[in-house]
Enzyme design. Structure first.
Site, mmCIF file in Angstrom:
data_model
loop_
_atom_site.group_PDB
_atom_site.id
_atom_site.type_symbol
_atom_site.label_atom_id
_atom_site.label_comp_id
_atom_site.label_asym_id
_atom_site.label_seq_id
_atom_site.Cartn_x
_atom_site.Cartn_y
_atom_site.Cartn_z
ATOM 1 N N SER A 19 0.850 -1.188 0.000
ATOM 2 C CA SER A 19 0.000 0.000 0.000
ATOM 3 C C SER A 19 0.888 1.241 0.000
ATOM 4 C CB SER A 19 -0.887 0.007 1.248
ATOM 5 O OG SER A 19 -1.435 1.294 1.403
ATOM 6 N N HIS A 43 -1.359 -1.354 -4.201
ATOM 7 C CA HIS A 43 -2.602 -0.910 -3.561
ATOM 8 C C HIS A 43 -2.574 0.606 -3.397
ATOM 9 C CE1 HIS A 43 -6.130 -1.611 -0.965
ATOM 10 N NE2 HIS A 43 -5.655 -0.647 -0.199
ATOM 11 N N ASP A 45 -4.549 3.834 -1.994
ATOM 12 C CA ASP A 45 -5.614 4.270 -1.087
ATOM 13 C C ASP A 45 -6.066 5.677 -1.428
ATOM 14 O OD1 ASP A 45 -5.970 2.070 0.769
ATOM 15 O OD2 ASP A 45 -3.906 2.458 1.387
ATOM 16 N N MET A 47 -8.601 8.665 -0.401
ATOM 17 C CA MET A 47 -9.411 9.130 0.739
ATOM 18 C C MET A 47 -9.858 10.564 0.517
ATOM 19 S SD MET A 47 -7.112 7.693 3.856
ATOM 20 C CE MET A 47 -6.356 6.064 3.823
ATOM 21 N N HIS A 74 -8.350 1.521 -4.008
ATOM 22 C CA HIS A 74 -9.269 1.346 -2.869
ATOM 23 C C HIS A 74 -9.880 2.712 -2.571
ATOM 24 C CE1 HIS A 74 -9.530 0.339 1.733
ATOM 25 N NE2 HIS A 74 -10.723 0.468 1.178
ATOM 26 N N MET A 76 -11.890 5.042 -0.613
ATOM 27 C CA MET A 76 -12.545 5.333 0.673
ATOM 28 C C MET A 76 -13.139 6.726 0.544
ATOM 29 S SD MET A 76 -9.521 3.746 2.990
ATOM 30 C CE MET A 76 -8.428 3.764 1.599
ATOM 31 N N MET A 145 -11.637 -5.092 5.610
ATOM 32 C CA MET A 145 -10.778 -4.177 6.376
ATOM 33 C C MET A 145 -10.499 -4.788 7.757
ATOM 34 S SD MET A 145 -10.064 -1.530 4.504
ATOM 35 C CE MET A 145 -9.090 -0.787 5.815
ATOM 36 N N ASP A 179 -6.830 -5.915 4.571
ATOM 37 C CA ASP A 179 -6.153 -4.619 4.526
ATOM 38 C C ASP A 179 -6.155 -3.976 5.905
ATOM 39 O OD1 ASP A 179 -5.143 -2.142 3.804
ATOM 40 O OD2 ASP A 179 -6.872 -1.542 2.599
HETATM 41 C C1 DX5 Z 1 -6.099 2.111 5.608
HETATM 42 C C2 DX5 Z 1 -5.687 1.696 4.225
HETATM 43 C C3 DX5 Z 1 -4.620 0.664 4.181
HETATM 44 C C4 DX5 Z 1 -3.336 1.075 4.823
HETATM 45 C C5 DX5 Z 1 -2.744 -0.123 5.457
HETATM 46 O O1 DX5 Z 1 -7.297 2.789 5.546
HETATM 47 O O2 DX5 Z 1 -6.798 1.187 3.491
HETATM 48 O O3 DX5 Z 1 -4.396 0.201 2.847
HETATM 49 O O4 DX5 Z 1 -2.396 1.608 3.929
HETATM 50 O O5 DX5 Z 1 -1.587 0.255 6.126
HETATM 51 P P1 DX5 Z 1 -0.902 -0.701 7.199
HETATM 52 O O6 DX5 Z 1 -0.505 -1.951 6.463
HETATM 53 O O7 DX5 Z 1 0.260 0.096 7.666
HETATM 54 O O8 DX5 Z 1 -1.911 -0.983 8.266
HETATM 55 ZN ZN ZN Z 2 -6.468 0.220 1.509
#
Ligand code: DX5
Ligand code: ZN
Length: 219
Positions: A19, A43, A45, A47, A74, A76, A145, A179
């Site tokens: 990620s 991956h 992310d 947001m 992903h 969010m 998650m 994740d």
């Molecule tokens: C959190 C993200 C994850 C995050 C995971 O909301 O969706 O993908 O990057 O990070 P680690 O592996 O450090 O928990």
């Molecule tokens: Zn993620």
């Protein structure tokens, strides 16, 4: 004529998805180059400071990522329908939306596939598997998650494991991703429960040896 028995269903291959949330955003392409050879997916992310209390990147950044890895976006965000075409055009190979958002999720999943991407649905720690059962025919992957979405570096919530087990039992061939808080120990638990895509941010990007960390996740 002899009727051949149908081959047993095989669980999908294990994939490691670093990620980039835990990477240095000032030099993303160098960071990606450091894990590219050892990884399967990347991956990403996304947001919006609304669905979660954090803000990251949009399609323009994705478009400029240099990688041959499968790009797993992903989202969010609220109202992802406004972003799907941009993400597909920017090179996303899979787009995952959340089950907890407002709107017509079934239509959004269909739209993702019609854009030529794999469609994914994600559930937060409090959301049961039953909430997404009606969407399973429209998705290529389910992202469970194992932390509250929003930030990297949190501790793995073992309450994700029975949900992974339940999904795997009913869907032997589905891509099931986990994740949040994934490290060598929790990866083992997640693999044993039936997850085959392991997303990890801090465990990989903060490791002394990123290659070594990825190998440990494979078990
Ligand atoms: C959190 C993200 C994850 C995050 C995971 O909301 O969706 O993908 O990057 O990070 P680690 O592996 O450090 O928990
Ligand atoms: Zn993620």
């Amino acid at each position: 004529m002899k009727i051949l028995p149908s081959p047993p269903l095989l669980p999908p291959l294990l994939k490691i998805a670093p990620s980039i949330l835990s990477a240095d955003f000032g030099k993303l392409n160098e960071e990606i180059a450091s894990i590219e050879k050892f990884s399967d997916w990347l991956h990403i992310d996304v947001m919006d400071n609304h669905f979660v209390s954090n803000l990251t990147i949009g399609a323009p950044v994705l478009r400029n990522l240099k990688t041959k890895l499968f790009r797993d976006a992903h989202l969010m965000v609220d109202n992802p329908e406004n972003l799907l075409a941009d993400f597909a055009k920017a090179g996303a190979d899979a787009i995952t939306i959340h089950a907890e958002i407002e709107g017509n999720i079934g239509e959004m999943l269909e739209k993702i596939r019609s854009l030529g991407c794999q469609a994914g649905i994600s559930i937060k720690p409090e959301t049961p598997v039953s909430a997404i059962e009606k969407f399973l025919s429209k998705v290529d992957l389910v992202l469970v998650m194992s932390v509250e979405p929003g930030f990297g570096g949190q501790e793995f919530l073992e309450s994700a494991l029975p949900k992974i087990r339940e999904l795997r039992k009913k869907n032997p061939e589905l891509d099931i991703s986990v994740d949040g808080g994934v490290n060598a120990e929790t990866a083992k638990l997640a693999r044993e429960a039936g997850a085959n895509i392991l997303v990890a941010g801090n465990y990989i990007f903060k490791a002394e040896s990123r290659e070594g960390a990825i190998e440990k996740l494979r078990g």
